[in-house]
Design an enzyme around this catalytic site. Structure first.
Site, mmCIF file in Angstrom:
data_model
loop_
_atom_site.group_PDB
_atom_site.id
_atom_site.type_symbol
_atom_site.label_atom_id
_atom_site.label_comp_id
_atom_site.label_asym_id
_atom_site.label_seq_id
_atom_site.Cartn_x
_atom_site.Cartn_y
_atom_site.Cartn_z
ATOM 1 N N GLU A 82 -0.749 8.779 5.590
ATOM 2 C CA GLU A 82 -0.275 9.344 6.862
ATOM 3 C C GLU A 82 1.251 9.383 6.936
ATOM 4 O O GLU A 82 1.837 9.609 7.997
ATOM 5 C CB GLU A 82 -0.875 8.560 8.034
ATOM 6 N N HIS B 281 -1.850 4.764 14.092
ATOM 7 C CA HIS B 281 -0.758 4.652 13.130
ATOM 8 C C HIS B 281 0.040 3.394 13.467
ATOM 9 O O HIS B 281 0.147 3.020 14.641
ATOM 10 C CB HIS B 281 0.207 5.851 13.236
ATOM 11 N N CYS C 173 6.758 9.965 16.869
ATOM 12 C CA CYS C 173 5.820 10.821 16.114
ATOM 13 C C CYS C 173 6.447 12.166 15.813
ATOM 14 O O CYS C 173 6.131 12.801 14.810
ATOM 15 C CB CYS C 173 4.557 11.095 16.918
#
Ligand code: SUG
Length: 415
Positions: free
Chosen positions: A161, A229, A346
């Site tokens: 990720e 995350h 993000c």
């Protein structure tokens, strides 16, 4: 001169709420809501402008081509295919560039170049379609092979990720750093998206010194609470780690391992008694940009939602009254992104590099911010209702909007 440059994802014209991300509570709870792509993209530009005004170098990456008909062909889409699978091809999820790649700055790597590995994002169907097109942009933005190496994503058996599960500790950005890779262990209620072997592969590919790498396991309770995350519960900048007390499976062990590799570590920990995991995830206190301002002070750029939470804001105020390394907290409005589980952190990919070595078409200045705003204001749909997804007229508008952006930025080769 190496600087930390934040590359924000420009929110694409197809931004919508289809509830595609299992384990991402915001995405699930906003499923079916109307979205506002124009407002979303303008909020993103507003954040970038704010950071430029603080004296921070700013870049951007462009939205990917949507709808992705090739993806639908690959699953043999037909009239009975569930709407959510179809919606994947319309996702604007590449806006969250913290998931675009993992980046190891030049001072950390064996060959003295900055290494970038696009994240395969295989855990989520709608995100697994991103990496090749993301790499195409990285190949242009970081084309200078004397300064940069851009790899292929690691094989799909190991979910990766990107920078959302990676942190860097250093005395200053241009000096040698210790890289922290945070992975999840599968088997919980929600997918653990980052596989340990993906993290280890990236560290090897980037030519990192094993003594300068630390591998840490996420707390499964945090994943279960919605921290899909690591950057939802922890962020680092220079010598500072800002983390929730329940971020890692073995919190004292994690700090010890980091300190062994980087003795100057300063931890700013938020106890669960001050801010619960649930409140941290709802407000995205840790999905903040922890930045060093030109005068050397650190600032934390947090979502507006933090100011609306009594417990979070009380903790912020008491922290600011203390003598810690974070001297300013700056709220920003990125509500359209937040409703899909993406906060200020993000939305950006950090790259430590000499701005002069980066293709200038990916770097922001005031004139270019004006240009982006005018293209967005003219072409981005104002609103997308879930029932619109799949309609050809909307598909045409979305494609034309992106092409107008590429054209304005002289990046038509990405069409
Ligand atoms: O992968 N949301 C993204 C949010 C990514 C946040 N990034 C970081 N934490 N770095 C995700 O879950 C929502 C898609 C939808 O429901 O339409 C989405 O993909």
């Amino acid at each position: 001169m190496l600087r930390e440059i934040n590359f924000d994802g420009i929110v694409g014209p197809s931004h919508n709420y289809a509830g595609l991300s299992l384990g991402n509570k915001a995405s699930a709870s906003h499923r079916g809501d109307p979205s506002y792509p124009r407002a979303a993209a303008l909020q993103g530009i507003g954040k970038m402008r704010g950071n430029m005004a603080l004296g921070l170098p700013q870049g951007y990456l462009l939205p990917l081509s949507r709808p992705n008909d090739a993806l639908l062909e690959r699953i043999g889409v037909d009239a009975d295919t569930p709407a959510q699978l179809r919606a994947a091809a319309w996702s604007a999820s590449s806006m969250w560039t913290a998931n675009a790649a993992t980046v190891s700055p030049a001072p950390d790597t064996a060959d003295g170049r900055c290494h970038l590995t696009p994240a395969n994002l295989v855990t989520m169907f709608h995100r697994g379609q991103e990496w090749r097109d993301t790499k195409a942009q990285l190949d242009i933005a970081f084309a200078d092979r004397a300064h940069f190496a851009v790899h292929d994503a690691v094989p799909a058996s190991f979910g990766d990720e990107g920078a959302a599960n990676h942190m860097r500790l250093c005395s200053e950005h241009e000096s040698n750093g210790v890289e922290i890779f945070v992975y999840g262990r599968p088997g919980g209620a929600f997918p653990a998206r980052q596989h340990e072997q993906a993290s280890r592969a990236v560290a090897r590919l980037h030519g990192l010194d094993p003594a300068g790498c630390v591998f840490i396991e996420q707390n499964s309770a945090a994943i279960e609470a919605g921290a899909f995350h690591n950057d939802v519960v922890a962020v680092a900048n220079e010598q500072v780690l800002f983390a929730h007390a329940e971020a890692f499976v073995d919190q004292p062990g994690a700090y010890e391992a980091m300190r062994a590799a980087f003795p100057a570590l300063e931890v700013v920990e938020v106890p669960a008694s001050a801010v619960s995991l649930a409140e941290a995830i709802k407000t995205y206190l840790f999905n903040a940009q922890l930045v060093t301002l030109p005068d050397g002070e650190m600032a934390l750029i947090v979502p507006e939602e933090c100011r609306e939470s009594a417990s979070v804001w009380a903790w912020v105020e008491s922290m600011l009254n203390g003598n810690g390394p974070i001297r300013q907290v700056i709220p920003v409005d990125v509500r359209q992104s937040m409703a899909n589980g993406g906060g200020p952190a993000c939305l950006r990919l950090r790259v430590v590099a000499d701005p002069a070595a980066v293709d200038s078409r990916f770097l922001l200045n005031e004139a270019r911010a004006d240009l982006l705003e005018s293209v967005i204001a003219r072409h981005w749909p104002e609103q997308i209702d879930p029932a619109d997804i799949g309609k050809e007229s909307l598909a045409e508008q979305i494609r034309a909007a992106r092409l107008a952006l590429l054209d304005a930025l002289d990046l038509g080769l990405l069409a």
